[in-house]
Motif scaffolding. Sequence first.
Motif, PDB file in Angstrom:
ATOM      1  N   ALA A 459      35.276   9.233 -14.746  1.00 23.63           N
ATOM      2  CA  ALA A 459      35.108   9.882 -15.919  1.00 23.63           C
ATOM      3  C   ALA A 459      34.757   8.995 -17.078  1.00 23.63           C
ATOM      4  O   ALA A 459      34.017   9.290 -17.997  1.00 23.63           O
ATOM      5  N   ARG A 460      35.851   7.751 -16.882  1.00 22.62           N
ATOM      6  CA  ARG A 460      35.635   6.788 -18.033  1.00 22.62           C
ATOM      7  C   ARG A 460      34.436   5.768 -17.988  1.00 22.62           C
ATOM      8  O   ARG A 460      33.774   5.282 -18.956  1.00 22.62           O
ATOM      9  N   LEU A 461      33.932   5.624 -16.553  1.00 21.78           N
ATOM     10  CA  LEU A 461      32.858   4.632 -16.371  1.00 21.78           C
ATOM     11  C   LEU A 461      31.618   5.070 -17.068  1.00 21.78           C
ATOM     12  O   LEU A 461      30.917   4.457 -17.112  1.00 21.78           O
ATOM     13  N   TRP A 462      31.361   6.375 -17.131  1.00 19.28           N
ATOM     14  CA  TRP A 462      30.429   6.889 -17.646  1.00 19.28           C
ATOM     15  C   TRP A 462      30.118   6.325 -19.161  1.00 19.28           C
ATOM     16  O   TRP A 462      28.973   6.235 -19.626  1.00 19.28           O
ATOM     17  N   HIS A 463      31.085   5.778 -19.960  1.00 22.29           N
ATOM     18  CA  HIS A 463      31.196   5.499 -21.143  1.00 22.29           C
ATOM     19  C   HIS A 463      30.837   3.906 -21.145  1.00 22.29           C
ATOM     20  O   HIS A 463      30.898   3.427 -22.220  1.00 22.29           O
ATOM     21  N   ALA A 464      30.734   3.316 -20.039  1.00 27.75           N
ATOM     22  CA  ALA A 464      30.487   1.982 -19.835  1.00 27.75           C
ATOM     23  C   ALA A 464      28.896   1.898 -19.698  1.00 27.75           C
ATOM     24  O   ALA A 464      28.483   2.056 -18.799  1.00 27.75           O
ATOM     25  N   VAL A 465      28.173   1.853 -20.876  1.00 30.27           N
ATOM     26  CA  VAL A 465      26.672   1.834 -20.884  1.00 30.27           C
ATOM     27  C   VAL A 465      25.914   0.567 -20.707  1.00 30.27           C
ATOM     28  O   VAL A 465      26.250  -0.239 -21.277  1.00 30.27           O
ATOM     29  N   PRO A 466      25.316   0.778 -19.407  1.00 27.97           N
ATOM     30  CA  PRO A 466      24.242  -0.487 -19.140  1.00 27.97           C
ATOM     31  C   PRO A 466      23.471  -0.785 -19.961  1.00 27.97           C
ATOM     32  O   PRO A 466      22.537   0.287 -20.436  1.00 27.97           O
ATOM     33  N   ALA A 467      23.221  -1.943 -20.322  1.00 24.32           N
ATOM     34  CA  ALA A 467      21.998  -2.338 -21.028  1.00 24.32           C
ATOM     35  C   ALA A 467      20.744  -2.057 -20.378  1.00 24.32           C
ATOM     36  O   ALA A 467      20.570  -2.434 -19.309  1.00 24.32           O
ATOM     37  N   PHE A 468      19.680  -1.622 -21.233  1.00 27.24           N
ATOM     38  CA  PHE A 468      18.346  -1.413 -20.611  1.00 27.24           C
ATOM     39  C   PHE A 468      17.357  -2.467 -21.105  1.00 27.24           C
ATOM     40  O   PHE A 468      17.486  -2.833 -22.260  1.00 27.24           O
ATOM     41  N   PRO A 469      16.565  -3.151 -20.323  1.00 29.06           N
ATOM     42  CA  PRO A 469      16.326  -2.752 -18.917  1.00 29.06           C
ATOM     43  C   PRO A 469      16.863  -4.037 -18.049  1.00 29.06           C
ATOM     44  O   PRO A 469      16.439  -4.968 -17.839  1.00 29.06           O
ATOM     45  N   GLU A 473      21.784  -1.276 -14.722  1.00 29.83           N
ATOM     46  CA  GLU A 473      21.668   0.250 -14.900  1.00 29.83           C
ATOM     47  C   GLU A 473      21.670   0.919 -13.615  1.00 29.83           C
ATOM     48  O   GLU A 473      21.954   2.227 -13.487  1.00 29.83           O
ATOM     49  N   ILE A 474      21.969   0.073 -12.291  1.00 28.50           N
ATOM     50  CA  ILE A 474      22.361   0.596 -11.355  1.00 28.50           C
ATOM     51  C   ILE A 474      23.754   1.518 -11.174  1.00 28.50           C
ATOM     52  O   ILE A 474      23.716   2.567 -10.516  1.00 28.50           O
ATOM     53  N   TRP A 475      24.559   1.052 -12.352  1.00 26.26           N
ATOM     54  CA  TRP A 475      25.866   1.897 -12.312  1.00 26.26           C
ATOM     55  C   TRP A 475      25.727   3.276 -12.773  1.00 26.26           C
ATOM     56  O   TRP A 475      26.233   4.297 -12.461  1.00 26.26           O
ATOM     57  N   LEU A 476      24.490   3.476 -13.862  1.00 26.15           N
ATOM     58  CA  LEU A 476      24.094   4.685 -14.269  1.00 26.15           C
ATOM     59  C   LEU A 476      23.657   5.673 -13.308  1.00 26.15           C
ATOM     60  O   LEU A 476      24.221   6.766 -13.121  1.00 26.15           O
ATOM     61  N   ARG A 477      22.859   4.892 -12.374  1.00 24.51           N
ATOM     62  CA  ARG A 477      22.113   5.716 -11.239  1.00 24.51           C
ATOM     63  C   ARG A 477      23.378   6.362 -10.195  1.00 24.51           C
ATOM     64  O   ARG A 477      23.161   7.381  -9.691  1.00 24.51           O
ATOM     65  N   LEU A 478      24.103   5.417 -10.090  1.00 21.00           N
ATOM     66  CA  LEU A 478      25.147   5.669  -9.013  1.00 21.00           C
ATOM     67  C   LEU A 478      26.052   6.740  -9.494  1.00 21.00           C
ATOM     68  O   LEU A 478      26.498   7.766  -8.627  1.00 21.00           O
ATOM     69  N   LEU A 479      26.415   6.917 -10.660  1.00 21.61           N
ATOM     70  CA  LEU A 479      27.346   7.786 -11.269  1.00 21.61           C
ATOM     71  C   LEU A 479      26.375   9.264 -11.595  1.00 21.61           C
ATOM     72  O   LEU A 479      26.970  10.167 -11.276  1.00 21.61           O
ATOM     73  N   GLU A 480      25.151   9.082 -11.761  1.00 21.66           N
ATOM     74  CA  GLU A 480      24.219  10.201 -11.592  1.00 21.66           C
ATOM     75  C   GLU A 480      24.197  10.886 -10.265  1.00 21.66           C
ATOM     76  O   GLU A 480      24.465  12.071 -10.110  1.00 21.66           O
ATOM     77  N   GLU A 481      24.092   9.952  -9.368  1.00 21.65           N
ATOM     78  CA  GLU A 481      24.021  10.492  -7.799  1.00 21.65           C
ATOM     79  C   GLU A 481      25.536  11.306  -7.411  1.00 21.65           C
ATOM     80  O   GLU A 481      25.583  12.292  -6.785  1.00 21.65           O
ATOM     81  N   TYR A 482      26.666  10.594  -7.992  1.00 19.32           N
ATOM     82  CA  TYR A 482      27.982  11.046  -7.749  1.00 19.32           C
ATOM     83  C   TYR A 482      27.986  12.325  -8.382  1.00 19.32           C
ATOM     84  O   TYR A 482      28.588  13.360  -7.671  1.00 19.32           O
ATOM     85  N   ARG A 483      27.676  12.570  -9.699  1.00 18.29           N
ATOM     86  CA  ARG A 483      27.811  13.839 -10.147  1.00 18.29           C
ATOM     87  C   ARG A 483      26.894  14.830  -9.785  1.00 18.29           C
ATOM     88  O   ARG A 483      27.037  16.044  -9.776  1.00 18.29           O
ATOM     89  N   GLY A 484      25.862  14.547  -9.081  1.00 20.01           N
ATOM     90  CA  GLY A 484      24.719  15.551  -8.807  1.00 20.01           C
ATOM     91  C   GLY A 484      23.906  16.118  -9.819  1.00 20.01           C
ATOM     92  O   GLY A 484      23.484  17.184  -9.768  1.00 20.01           O
TER      93      GLY A 484
END
Length: 484
Positions: A459-469, A473-484
């Motif tokens: 839940a806290r890793l969601w707030h570690a925002v990866p820089a674009f591009p 950004e893989i971190w955001l995608r992995l977390l999105e996959e986990y949350r579904g």
Amino acid sequence: MTEAVEYDVVVLGGGPAGENIADRTRAAGLSTALVESELVGGECSYWACVPSKALLRPVLARADARRVPGLAAAARGPLDPAAVFAHRDYWTGSWKDDGQADWLDSIGAHLYRGHGRLYGIRKVSVTSPEGEHHVLSARHAVVVATGSRAVIPALPGITGARPWTSREATSAQEVPGRLLIVGGSVVAAEMATAWQGLGSQVTVLVRGSRLLPRMEPFAGELVADALREAGAVVRTGAAVEAVVRDGSTGPVTVVLEGGETLVGDELLMATGRAPRTEDIGLDTLGLAPGEWIGVDESCRVPGHDWLYAVGDVNHRALLTHQGKYQARIAGAAIAARAAARAAGGASSGAEADSGRWGAHAATADTLALPQVVFTDPEAAAVGLGLAEAERAGHRVRAVDYDLSKVSGAGLYADGYRGRARMVVDLDREVLLGATFVGPGAAELLHSATVAVAAEVPIARLWHAVPAFPTISEIWLRLLEEYRG
């Protein structure tokens, strides 16, 4: 033997772990002697991490350049082996350790060159190359940091075949026309990448079912695919039964199980490591020569309150950065216990033995062990893989994502191929491990190491925002996959 010279700490072995122990104990004001039989700086500096990466960097840079529009055509030519070797030789100091020896002198540590052996409690004997003998006595601690050596299996004909180990593979001055590599380890994968890139025709013979068996299965598969595309041959299920060398300088023939033969100009045996403890006097303390040395979480040897073992010899993690980490832990423990004795505490250090060690306990070796394999693509992992986590009894979920779908990866290189996985503890919702495979993936690893070591909640890793591009950004995608 001459009369003993007394120091607070005596370190047996001058590789990265031994150097770091000396640095920490000297910083704590403890007099320190270091004994080294070869070169100060050890395996990593002269025959492993440093020279291997110097050989690999041009290979990987060219591979990256060939995937960049506008640059690809300029990177089609061959590498210049002589220039690569010269760069490698520069970084190894041409296998001279003057700079490292001067550094030891600058921190006030005393260097003894020669073969050191434990002989009884808190004593080390040293025989110099000239035959001189010294006896060193330690007031507080003796630290064994003698590292490991390559293992060559006892195959028929192996001695006469004069195979390479990792040492010859990283220090060779000529490119062999045909290089046979036996093994599926990190050494096998990295040296296959390096020498194929430098112009050898490489054949890798893996006894098991895949390369890099200690990592997630997709890591070895992606690396093997890339090696094949580069022109190397990678064969799994290939068991070597015998080796024959034609004369003193002729080709070497490998005989496989079933009778098939393969011929090369050189043979690299990348078949494991063993501790360099066979002749350092462990028997004088009731310990087994030639075996790994067990330690507690402060890297102290159980039953010997003055004896420590750091780096490869304790078998916790055969990686330079982990050996240096252990040395920092052990150095702090030695200093704290010495201070406790000086203040009149228990001889073993009351606080140390109470289990309330805090920062002086080595936990990263089991909780957040990071490793990078510098192949093309790079493979980077920390913590537990999926199978390891399941065997350990965790209730887990693996979340996978195709790295090529991250915008930063597409900008990094055309045709980017890679994969990422995070292993989540479903009961605590923290990361137990992560693996990244792809060009440039090594730079993703430390963020994962922090997340695993610190047990950062998902839940806290969601707030570690990866820089674009960026590829991060893989971190955001992995977390999105986990949350579904």
